[in-house]
Write an enzyme that holds these catalytic residues in place. Structure first.
Site, PDB file in Angstrom:
ATOM      1  CB  CYS A 100     -78.087 -42.850 -73.384  1.00 50.50           C
ATOM      2  SG  CYS A 100     -76.582 -42.975 -72.391  1.00 50.50           S
ATOM      3  CB  CYS A 118     -76.315 -38.558 -66.955  1.00 54.19           C
ATOM      4  SG  CYS A 118     -77.858 -38.676 -67.903  1.00 54.19           S
TER       5      CYS A 118
END
Length: 290
Positions: A229, A96
């Site tokens: 993101c 991530c």
């Protein structure tokens, strides 16, 4: 620096455990609106079930977050530290980008580490560099670049591009990100047989000007659009650079309003030294019963 804040004590309705519930300190952080709950687990005393992670991330019954990260020793000794990363549904995540920046500042605060360092993820070794409250992370080598794939969807055949930047991402270019069908097409592409069995994250990308794009992302594991993101921003920037002949760096505006920057080298069609720069902010600290 993180200001002193009152202790927040929550009851997570945790599953019964042999030794009773534990009262654990946590830190809430966000990277460009992508938010996380972080725990210092260097002593290896915290074990979270999938249900406990999901309840931690529940915005009504828990702290509320897009994911949970735990700081742990690096068992392989290939990096300074390591993490455990969980999506908000309790599933494990390989990587991530926004989380990596937050994790880096969390490690810096907890360990007093001054200067650059590395940490190990399921996607590989990540390095972190600090510029005040902004952080640059060097991401792992992207792979599985596929351009101009025709994908049959409910609205008709669409051209999709894909790239794995630690986790898989599909990219659709749209004329107007504000009007992109994120909620309608996001789940459909995410679970499309083309990306079976694990599925993919889905990015809707608008080119604003040369080397400047806007991205909205439907995230796998969160199963909804998030405000940002990092790995999706990176995949979108790299694919846009290839298709539209952008140079490095590429500026990326995310749904939360922040601007991230993706830098990279490209040689003979391959990307290397991919770097993601953006904010990583402390929100509050608290204590929760697990």
């Amino acid at each position: 620096m993180l200001n002193q804040s009152p202790v927040l004590i929550l009851n997570l309705f945790a599953l019964p455990v042999p030794f009773g519930p534990m009262l654990l300190p946590f830190t809430k952080m966000n990277g460009a609106g992508n938010d996380f709950v972080l725990f210092d687990n260097r002593e290896q005393t915290i074990q979270l079930s999938r249900l406990q992670v999901a309840r931690l991330c529940d915005r009504h019954r828990g702290v509320g977050a897009d994911g949970v990260m735990l700081l742990i020793p690096c068992a392989s000794h290939k990096a300074d530290w390591a993490w455990q990363f969980f999506n908000s549904d309790g599933s494990t995540g390989e990587m991530c980008g926004n989380g990596a920046r937050c994790f880096a500042r969390f490690v810096q605060k907890k360990t007093g580490k001054d200067g650059d360092f590395t940490f190990e993820t399921e996607a590989g070794i990540i390095s972190a560099r600090f510029h005040g409250e902004r952080v640059t992370v060097n991401l792992t080598q992207p792979f599985e670049l596929r351009l101009n794939q025709d994908l049959a969807l409910s609205i008709g055949t669409q051209v999709i591009h894909s790239l794995n930047t630690g986790v898989p991402h599909a990219v659709l270019f749209v004329p107007d990100a504000d009007r992109a069908m994120v909620q309608e097409l996001g789940p459909e592409v995410r679970r499309h047989p083309r990306f079976a069995p694990k599925g993919t994250n889905v990015n809707f990308v608008q080119v604003l000007e040369p080397a400047h794009i806007r991205v909205r992302t439907f995230e796998r594991g969160v199963e909804a659009e998030t405000l940002a993101c990092g790995t999706g921003v990176t995949a979108s920037a790299l694919i846009a650079s290839r298709l539209h002949k952008f140079g490095s760096p590429v500026k990326v505006q995310v749904q939360g309003g922040d601007e991230l920057e993706v830098s990279f080298n490209e040689h003979n069609g391959d990307f290397s030294d991919v770097r993601l720069t953006g904010p990583a902010e402390f929100v509050f600290e608290g204590t929760i019963e697990i």
